[in-house]
Design an enzyme around this catalytic site. Sequence first.
Site: not given
Ligand code: AMP
Length: 391
Positions: A7, A89, A178, A208, A237, A281, A329, A378
């Site tokens: 990826n 990907r 996604h 995203g 975004r 966070r 999520g 993924e």
């Molecule tokens: P992803 O794009 O799936 O890697 O998600 C990244 C984003 O998830 C980060 O910028 C955070 O805003 C959020 N995130 C990651 N870990 C946590 C956590 N333990 N609690 C709340 N938000 C989180």
Amino acid sequence: MKILVVNTGSSSLKFQLIDAKKNFTELYSGIVDNIGKKNCFFDAKINHTRIHFKKNISNHEKGLQEALKIMLKNKAVKSLKEIKAVGHRVVHGGEKYKNAVKITSQVKKTIKELYELAPLHNPANLQGILACEKLLKNIPNIAVFDTSFHQTMPQKAYLYAIPKEYYKKFKIRRYGFHGTSHKYISQETYKLLKNKKAKIITCHLGNGSSISAVSGGKSIDTSMGFTPLEGVIMGTRSGTIDPAIILYLLKKHKLSPEKIDEILNYRSGILAVSEISSDVRDIWAAAQRKNKKAIFALEYMAYSIAKQIGAYIAAMNGIDAITFTAGIGENAWYLRKDICEYLNFIGVKLDTAKNRASKPLISSPLSKVKVFVMPSNEGLEIAEEVINMIK
Ligand code: AMP
């Protein structure tokens, strides 16, 4: 049978080595990040050991070379010949690719033609393909597109209400992104529900974010559109805004298209609403200290996401389950709580303890709609698609 999943981003190369024969176990995974920059580093996990070092790596091919060298050195494979195929990907497959495809010169040509629609991603994805073709000879390379899963959307979901000629001439339509994640988590949700016809809303909430309505296994609508800028609020975004705002900024305030692009993609979203950070966070930590901007940003996010879920409940004329995935999520239980509170009116009820613990099933037994949290894999989905292709 060992499958390599690759990826690539504009300055990163993520890789996963998966053993399909051993129940799709991950043998090795990692990232070469900041490729071509001063702060380039290599970070990988192999046999529960972490390997991390800084090194100047000038391009994707050299990044892959490094990943393969470490793979051999640490005996994830004895010889590169054990790798039987590579799954890539690829972000944009346009309308052409409704499924994964074996990469040929024609497929590479199409990926190039789609540069215009995914200028940040498709060129990097092609770099990854070319590197694998060079370094891992005589094995199939398979492209798995982010857009494919959403190709089942009906016209009423994918057409914009603008003159048809722009769809016909310029292919302006909703594509959705996604897709591999929405496909993977919806399929996992179907397994848990034991009902293949169920109506599911999948919420991929990360840097995203996108939300999809999946009915009977098919994506029938999704919140990202022509580009990954449309939809719910994201890290930096804006998500959906009135398109006239762009015209207003262009004409009245003489902002350049490049400036507007930068504002909407990199300076908006959670970062703009909170004026604190794009990372949930940080927002949560500030909200704990009763910071009003942070509290407002969390309220804003929950509202934006709940509105989209509500729209898809209407689009499907019902709902059996909601599944949350990705960084926000999977982790931000407080947001899941606030989002689901908006959905009390249709009988969504969370189990407080399960929601805090992020168990797969987080709804209460009294809930009329099942709510799940699960990690999206993924890489695994891509490896499965590769196996199906080469079978
Ligand atoms: P992803 O794009 O799936 O890697 O998600 C990244 C984003 O998830 C980060 O910028 C955070 O805003 C959020 N995130 C990651 N870990 C946590 C956590 N333990 N609690 C709340 N938000 C989180």
